[in-house]
Scaffold this active site. Structure first.
Site, PDB file in Angstrom:
ATOM      1  N   THR A  13       0.825  -1.212   0.000  1.00  0.00           N
ATOM      2  CA  THR A  13       0.000   0.000   0.000  1.00  0.00           C
ATOM      3  C   THR A  13       0.859   1.263   0.000  1.00  0.00           C
ATOM      4  OG1 THR A  13      -1.700  -1.198   1.215  1.00  0.00           O
ATOM      5  CG2 THR A  13      -1.851   1.206   1.215  1.00  0.00           C
ATOM      6  N   VAL A  14       1.700   1.427   1.023  1.00  0.00           N
ATOM      7  CA  VAL A  14       2.482   2.665   1.129  1.00  0.00           C
ATOM      8  C   VAL A  14       3.587   2.717   0.075  1.00  0.00           C
ATOM      9  CG1 VAL A  14       3.951   4.055   2.636  1.00  0.00           C
ATOM     10  CG2 VAL A  14       1.939   2.901   3.571  1.00  0.00           C
ATOM     11  N   ILE A 136       0.485  13.885   8.067  1.00  0.00           N
ATOM     12  CA  ILE A 136       0.643  15.125   8.841  1.00  0.00           C
ATOM     13  C   ILE A 136       2.130  15.340   9.145  1.00  0.00           C
ATOM     14  CG2 ILE A 136      -0.013  16.358  10.945  1.00  0.00           C
ATOM     15  CD1 ILE A 136      -2.360  14.366  11.229  1.00  0.00           C
ATOM     16  N   LYS A 205       3.705   5.299  18.234  1.00  0.00           N
ATOM     17  CA  LYS A 205       3.812   6.652  17.684  1.00  0.00           C
ATOM     18  C   LYS A 205       4.037   7.675  18.803  1.00  0.00           C
ATOM     19  CE  LYS A 205       0.723   5.329  13.909  1.00  0.00           C
ATOM     20  NZ  LYS A 205      -0.717   5.153  13.601  1.00  0.00           N
ATOM     21  N   GLY A 302      -3.114   5.371   4.912  1.00  0.00           N
ATOM     22  CA  GLY A 302      -3.498   5.326   3.499  1.00  0.00           C
ATOM     23  C   GLY A 302      -2.290   5.473   2.602  1.00  0.00           C
TER      24      GLY A 302
END
Lengths: 437, 437
Positions: A13-14, A136, A205, A302
């Site tokens: 995906t990434v 972000i 995180k 995403g």
């Protein structure tokens, strides 16, 4: 024109998003950097998939070590995930003098200290904007944009899966288990959702943000982690009646006694922007002593949002690969040798306000008993909600919002409350944060 | 230890904040940069005030040119404001080979192209994080953090005075003039509030963001600017009934025909985070093609929030003063010679949705006449609010929200509507933005 040659580990995906963004925006990226950033080799278990995505334009292998050992590769982008193979690959890339860009929060939270030490010794960059809050640019904000501040605390919605689930629970009045099933069907949650719903991903995180906010080593093993699996619809509803939303927050605070490092469901006043971050979106609030509270919002996961951060890191590498160590931002935002080994507070020593829900027999004197226990422990009551018993019931809910106290005092008070004869079952306890000035 | 010697031009609100932050956080700043950042000279008209703040530890002068000509100064921090003296000082500092940090949005929006060209020729840094949105690190986000994206649009609440006034108008139901008086008493608005309330300050900041978002020169003279002085309480109330908030937005968008660059009161759906940014706070929404919408929120003004950005710029200068031009981020985020001279669209060519308020006699057929005009111009109606006439009145308000159309089509339709016999007076027109995906 100068070029930066990229070796990509993993084109799922990434990785696929990274390849797409680098290709689609190549002209814009070169206009910005003056450098052509080219993927020269891709490693993936699924060679056919890798070939399909890269359209035969890039060398493809199923041997990730071939990429980290490829003398033609300047920078390795690690998008494999996990702690074991990825760690070996990253350390090998560093040993070979290559810069590294990674989106791997688990790897950095658990082995970041070792990885940064190795990179420091070899003078290579390890960049990781994509590891926290997807697209972000929060790592850059913490390390650079807010660098003038003594950071006081950071609090974030940094796991999209759980924020999606909490949003659905609130908006549709559903139970956790039902929403989890829906989230799995929609692809918002993994088949094994443990890392997300138990708060482990958020703790990874948070650990990274804590280290760069306060200038200390990664201390993931000391993070307090409480997920949303036990969160009940009832409490989301009562919180809302009182003007609060329940969010899974990662919170890290610098106090005189030590650093708080904790992930748990948290009541936030609904008037705060961060309380209104819904669905799979992420947001991080950072409080600096000079700037006050600031907030950063966007997609936390995403393909392309995460790729946005991976490619931004590559652009930094393109600028700074030839720079001296002094001209680069240090790995954790503080100079080598300037990290402070701050102690992490156990959760029992953390100060917080609390939401309590008790189930009590509908008898006189119950409230007097509860409030006396709190008063004796110097725990002030901020708000209270006493419900009538439903028809055919002899018990009712009492909801209490307290002012701030230390958690062990709250827990001792709760034990005393649970021992009252009129109290039925366990007291539900949730933490509250104002997140104001 | 290496040191960076700072000459400070102006030690008023922001200058004082800068001095305070540099002093209070000196240890943390040096832990981060490895450099001691020291103010070595201050120029201010008010020497006694400058001496009081610096406590006699710094050389103080009332001759700003003494600072820019001081061979001992590495970097000049320009906090004087205005376009005339500040321009001379900044250009002189550049000529003398000094780096410049400025918070002066008016100077950059109007003379930035000339200043950056001069800096380019001398190989010095001009940093200006504090010029837009105070303490929010939005320049760094646009130039670096989101650098992988083709930026599609930027929309921001970038003037705290007007956001304070609009918040008070909504919350207290007051008229613009009454709130302005209150804002002046509280120090949120200047004695002459023109720059703020007419949207000029916002247009300065928007011009800078537009240039770095799209890689083009500053085009302040072509910005469309409409303030909040004519905004009526009635329209704020009707907007709210329809689920919208009115904010003074700076909006810049890249379209095939050209770049939109416009400041005006704007209806935003209340579910958007940016619609809930209240008081004097600022927020900027940036939409990138890869990352999607992101938002940045914080204090847009004030001594220490602005100082937070000034000092962050000084820390970048500390790292990169010895770096080559290629190792630095270019002034506008794009390489020299890579700016595109994109045309700015006149407001008549901008596409927007609209809020219209008409005052109509309470007669049959009025609505049919209005809707026919809109239908003939292919303007779809998204929502409508028809009010009963008040007692003793024969006229009533009709509020219409339209779908998107080009402004000159809307204006022509409004002229036709105003010509209808049943329509009383002028039509109120406000623009609306979804600010979604």
């Amino acid at each position: 024109m100068k070029s930066l040659k990229v070796g990509l580990l993993g084109i799922g995906t990434v990785g696929g998003g990274t390849y797409t963004v680098l290709t689609r925006n190549a002209a814009e990226i070169t206009r910005r950097t003056g450098v052509a950033i080219n993927v020269v080799q891709v490693a993936d278990k699924n060679i056919d998939h890798a070939k399909a995505i890269t359209g035969g334009k890039v060398d493809v292998t199923n041997d990730a070590f071939a990429v980290v050992n490829n003398p033609d590769v300047d920078v390795v982008v690690e998008l494999i995930g996990g702690y074991t193979l990825s760690k070996k690959l990253v350390l090998k890339a560093i040993e070979n003098g290559k810069h590294v860009v990674t989106a791997n929060k688990a790897l950095l939270a658990t082995h970041g200290n070792e990885i940064f030490a190795a990179a420091q010794a070899k003078g290579v960059i390890v960049a990781y904007e994509a590891a926290v809050a997807g697209g972000i640019p929060i790592i850059k904000a913490l390390r650079e944009g807010l660098g003038a501040n003594k950071i006081e605390w950071v609090a974030g919605i940094i796991n999209g899966t759980t924020n999606f689930i909490l949003t659905e629970m609130r908006e549709k009045g559903l139970a956790f288990a039902d929403v989890l099933g829906e989230a799995q069907r929609l692809g918002y949650a993994e088949a094994d959702p443990t890392f997300d719903v138990e708060g482990i991903d958020a703790a990874h995180k948070l650990t990274i943000m804590s280290a760069i906010a306060f200038g200390m080593p990664m201390k993931f093993d000391q993070a307090y982690t409480e997920g949303i699996t036990k969160l009940q619809q009832t409490d989301i509803k009562y919180a809302e009646e009182l003007g609060y939303r329940v969010k899974l927050l990662g919170i890290t605070k610098r106090t005189e006694a030590g650093v708080e490092l904790r992930v748990h469901p948290t009541l936030i006043p609904e008037k705060r922007l961060v309380a209104n971050v819904n669905g799979a979106m992420n947001a991080v609030v950072v409080k600096g002593d000079a700037v006050g509270p600031t907030l950063y919002y966007g997609a936390g996961a995403g393909a392309e949002p995460t790729a946005s951060s991976v490619v931004a890191d590559l652009m930094d590498v393109a600028r700074l690969s030839s720079a001296s160590v002094e001209q680069r931002v240090p790995y954790l935002g503080f100079q080598a040798g300037q990290l402070n080994d701050l102690p992490i507070l156990p959760i029992s020593d953390v100060n917080s306000a609390y939401y309590l829900r008790l189930r009590a027999s509908d008898k006189p004197g119950v409230l007097a008993g509860v409030t006396k226990i709190l008063a004796d422990r110097n725990i002030s009551i901020d708000a209270m909600l006493q419900k009538e018993p439903d028809d055919n019931e002899t018990e009712a809910d009492i909801v209490i919002l307290t002012h701030i106290t230390v958690e062990k005092n709250m827990d001792a008070g709760i034990a005393e409350i649970e021992a009252l004869p009129a109290i039925v079952g366990k007291v539900v306890k949730l933490r509250m944060e104002e997140l104001g000035k």
